[in-house]
Design an enzyme around this catalytic site. Structure first.
Site, PDB file in Angstrom:
ATOM      1  N   GLU A 226       0.834  -1.220   0.000  1.00 12.35           N
ATOM      2  CA  GLU A 226       0.000   0.000   0.000  1.00 12.35           C
ATOM      3  C   GLU A 226       0.864   1.264   0.000  1.00 12.35           C
ATOM      4  OE1 GLU A 226      -3.237  -0.277   2.729  1.00 12.35           O
ATOM      5  OE2 GLU A 226      -3.183   1.844   3.266  1.00 12.35           O
ATOM      6  N   HIS A 302     -10.445   2.808   2.101  1.00 10.49           N
ATOM      7  CA  HIS A 302      -9.576   3.248   3.195  1.00 10.49           C
ATOM      8  C   HIS A 302     -10.471   3.726   4.336  1.00 10.49           C
ATOM      9  CE1 HIS A 302      -7.098   6.299   5.358  1.00 10.49           C
ATOM     10  NE2 HIS A 302      -6.190   5.364   5.225  1.00 10.49           N
TER      11      HIS A 302
HETATM   12 CA    CA Z   1      -2.610   3.597   4.455  1.00  6.81          CA
END
Ligand code: CA
Length: 387
Positions: A226, A302
């Site tokens: 990520e 997210h």
């Molecule tokens: Ca992150």
């Protein structure tokens, strides 16, 4: 119905111990909750992404800039108000804090819409594909300690998060390439061979360094890598995607359909991670989701912040179409912070108790079924932690 007030509740407390990621250490937890009131007594709740002084500054945008633009308007005109605010702010910022501030207000308008119609958010935005979603637990934050201590702690913490019942886990890196690879090996050791784990760099690498770490992750069968490089480095993202087997994820620092367009057309991501409390709220998230799926890029939201953000994301995940569809699709996962967070655990009058749900169900969380977000903050709690 008319909007009569737009108020920011910025909350903070001192963490029992300092936490860190590749960019900084922090000792205070903050949250920015938005409350929109109407002349008919219905109140909507939202949340803005942005910690610490950013939350304090965003309060100024919410209450001083956006509130006067929408006061007296019909809260049901969500998309109308979004474009009204965006068009007036365009000359002053098409990304970042103005969009974070608008996000919290937009989420509150959707909550009001749900309360007026008596419908949960997921039903309003298209319908409910699933009544629960798998949850992954993130932890393994950086601390001011030596590498050996990090390695031992990451191995133990990874095993502990797996033991809590989560469907997968995510770790931080950021000590430097060599040490970061050791941390990843420790996490794999802690969870065994079959359990999925993800690695979050918070954009601390150059492409060359990210390739070195990424090749180690390929060997460890990591699920995703990520924000390996700076969010502006689209060429870097594309190069990593081409050279690594581990999936490349990112997007939490991108805003609006216009920002996302370039990430997606550039084929930068295997997994898109839009942040609804930052990119422009639910109205804009739905457009970004459609854009991601237009490019056949799966979305794993997210999630950061309080129980208001968690509830919002549960609805978004419930309403997410399968991509591309099939008998055994990969279900969208809820991102969940396992570190100390009172705003996640104690903010609501009736807490979500995600950890309890995960432990009891073997890794899942239910979608709240009340109108709107289906959650109500405890006003005494808001007062107690207000700054
Ligand atoms: Ca992150």
């Amino acid at each position: 119905m008319k909007i009569t007030d737009v108020k920011s509740h910025v909350l903070a407390y001192d963490l029992p111990e300092e936490l860190g990621y590749s960019q900084q250490y922090y000792a205070r937890r903050t949250a920015h909750i938005v409350e929109v009131s109407t002349d008919e007594g219905i109140t909507g709740w939202g949340e803005c992404f942005g910690p610490g002084p950013v939350a304090v500054a965003n309060r100024g945008i919410v209450e001083g800039v956006i509130a006067p633009m929408i006061m007296g308007r019909d809260p049901l005109d969500r998309d109308v108000l979004w474009h009204h605010v965006y068009n007036l702010l365009r000359d002053h910022g098409q990304k970042g804090m103005p969009l974070q501030a608008l996000s919290g207000v937009d989420i509150a308008l959707w909550d009001i819409c749900g309360k007026i119609t008596g419908l949960p958010l997921c039903k309003l935005i298209g319908g409910q594909y699933r009544d629960q979603v798998p949850v992954y637990g993130y932890g393994m934050m950086l601390k001011r300690e030596d590498t050996a201590s990090h390695i031992a702690r990451f191995e133990d913490e990874a095993a502990a998060i797996k033991g809590m019942g989560f469907a997968a886990t995510k770790m931080k890196v950021g000590l430097g390439v060599r040490d970061d690879i050791k941390l990843c090996e420790a996490v794999r050791k802690g969870i065994g061979d079959d359990f999925p784990f993800m690695v979050d760099a918070n954009h601390c690498y150059t492409v060359g360094d990210a390739l070195e770490v990424g090749r180690a992750l390929d060997g460890l069968n990591a699920y995703w890598f990520e924000e390996p490089v700076a969010p502006e480095d689209h060429d870097g993202y594309r190069e990593l995607r081409a050279k690594l087997t581990t999936k490349i994820s990112g997007g939490e620092a991108e805003f609006t359909r216009w920002g996302w367009r370039h990430l997606l057309e550039g084929r930068c991501l295997d997994i898109a991670q839009p942040e609804v409390c930052a990119l422009g709220g639910i109205s804009e998230y739905l457009k970004v989701l459609a854009l991601c799926h237009t490019h056949f890029v799966p979305v794993v939201n997210h999630v950061w912040g309080s129980a208001v953000a968690v509830a919002t994301n549960l609805h978004l995940l419930a309403a997410m179409p399968p991509l591309p569809g099939g008998l055994f699709p990969r279900e969208p996962m809820l991102e969940f912070d396992t570190t100390h967070n009172l705003f996640r655990d104690n903010l609501l009058a009736d807490p979500l108790d995600i950890q309890g749900q995960v432990a009891r169900s073997g890794g899942f969380a239910k979608i709240p079924n009340g109108p709107g977000l289906g959650v109500e903050p405890d006003r005494d709690f808001l007062k107690k932690y207000a700054i």
